[in-house]
Motif scaffolding. Sequence first.
Motif, PDB file in Angstrom:
ATOM      1  N   GLU A   2       0.188  -0.858   0.164  1.00  0.00           N
ATOM      2  CA  GLU A   2       0.212   0.114  -0.005  1.00  0.00           C
ATOM      3  C   GLU A   2       0.823   1.249  -0.286  1.00  0.00           C
ATOM      4  N   TRP A  13      -4.455   6.591  -2.477  1.00  0.00           N
ATOM      5  CA  TRP A  13      -3.891   5.753  -1.890  1.00  0.00           C
ATOM      6  C   TRP A  13      -4.150   4.689  -2.829  1.00  0.00           C
ATOM      7  N   ALA A  14      -3.378   3.691  -3.134  1.00  0.00           N
ATOM      8  CA  ALA A  14      -2.767   2.634  -3.958  1.00  0.00           C
ATOM      9  C   ALA A  14      -2.131   1.869  -3.247  1.00  0.00           C
ATOM     10  N   GLU A  15      -3.022   0.046  -4.579  1.00  0.00           N
ATOM     11  CA  GLU A  15      -2.517  -1.094  -3.303  1.00  0.00           C
ATOM     12  C   GLU A  15      -1.878  -2.233  -5.047  1.00  0.00           C
ATOM     13  N   ASP A  16      -1.105  -2.100  -4.701  1.00  0.00           N
ATOM     14  CA  ASP A  16      -0.054  -3.507  -5.836  1.00  0.00           C
ATOM     15  C   ASP A  16       0.322  -5.014  -5.441  1.00  0.00           C
ATOM     16  N   SER A  34     -12.570   1.574  -3.479  1.00  0.00           N
ATOM     17  CA  SER A  34     -12.168  -0.064  -3.751  1.00  0.00           C
ATOM     18  C   SER A  34     -11.479  -0.963  -3.806  1.00  0.00           C
ATOM     19  N   ARG A  52      -5.019  -0.989  -7.603  1.00  0.00           N
ATOM     20  CA  ARG A  52      -5.685  -0.798  -7.750  1.00  0.00           C
ATOM     21  C   ARG A  52      -6.273   0.389  -7.082  1.00  0.00           C
ATOM     22  N   TYR A  53      -7.002   1.206  -6.371  1.00  0.00           N
ATOM     23  CA  TYR A  53      -6.851   2.617  -5.726  1.00  0.00           C
ATOM     24  C   TYR A  53      -7.779   3.202  -5.923  1.00  0.00           C
ATOM     25  N   ASP A  54      -8.081   4.525  -4.664  1.00  0.00           N
ATOM     26  CA  ASP A  54      -9.128   5.049  -4.734  1.00  0.00           C
ATOM     27  C   ASP A  54      -9.113   6.499  -5.185  1.00  0.00           C
ATOM     28  N   SER A  61      -8.240   8.192   0.821  1.00  0.00           N
ATOM     29  CA  SER A  61      -7.947   8.716   0.149  1.00  0.00           C
ATOM     30  C   SER A  61      -8.217  10.560   0.270  1.00  0.00           C
ATOM     31  N   VAL A  77      -1.746   7.320 -12.238  1.00  0.00           N
ATOM     32  CA  VAL A  77      -1.868   5.888 -11.408  1.00  0.00           C
ATOM     33  C   VAL A  77      -0.161   4.951 -11.768  1.00  0.00           C
TER      34      VAL A  77
END
Length: 261
Positions: A2, A13-16, A34, A52-54, A61, A77
Amino acid sequence: METMVPVRGGEVWAEDSGGDGLPLVLIHPGVGDSTIWDPVLAALDGRHRVVRYDARGYGRSPAPAVAYTPAEDLAAVLDHFGLDRVVLVGNSMGGAASVNLTLDAPERVAGLALIVPTITGYDGFDESDLFREVGRLAEAGDMEGIVRLGLGLWGLAGGGTPEADPVAAAQFRAVLPAWFGNIGYQETDPPAFDRLGEIAVPALLALGELDRPGIVRLNEEVAARIPDCRLARLARSDHYPTLREPEAVARLIEELYAEAR
């Protein structure tokens, strides 16, 4: 992993998930954040690198402080994670952003999966009465009234009320700060509806048979305009297919991914 991703004048905010192979990028709808992808991610079972991200103001976010467009933030992103070529999976509002990025930067998109998408530049139905009613409820301070109204329009497959469908109600309730806080900041990307014939990547569109009739009609028209687009009809879905039929959505994503790869 994150992280907070810099975007123009702010961050999201994002998650990989990490991993190798062609990445999947999931873009959420305006009626959820998300976390709406959680049931689909469970069905995908960690087989791909997923980002994915907000969107600004949604989920984790911060609210926007400057004007922006959804496709602009989507590109930011991708840049942050160094993703040159991806499969985009866009749900509703996220579908509109995905289409606009595909038209703006086709070299970056290997495949396009649209889940009950909206599209910029479409004027096939009039939402003015809905906006007026949402505004009236907001002025009265009746946020729960807006949730009830929204589920009655977009959540019929779950019963159409907060009592019958607490999961969708929680998603809807959580996005209301973004609905109102983003006014004056979130700008519309350029019209895309009349350019859909330019899309030249593998594409599918999943519509919910229980969605609002205007959205079903829009989705049928979009699928007809995108060359060789596969149209999938989800019989048990409204505007929340990832909650109603996550296994079917995951299967469609896998099939599109295989074609794109």
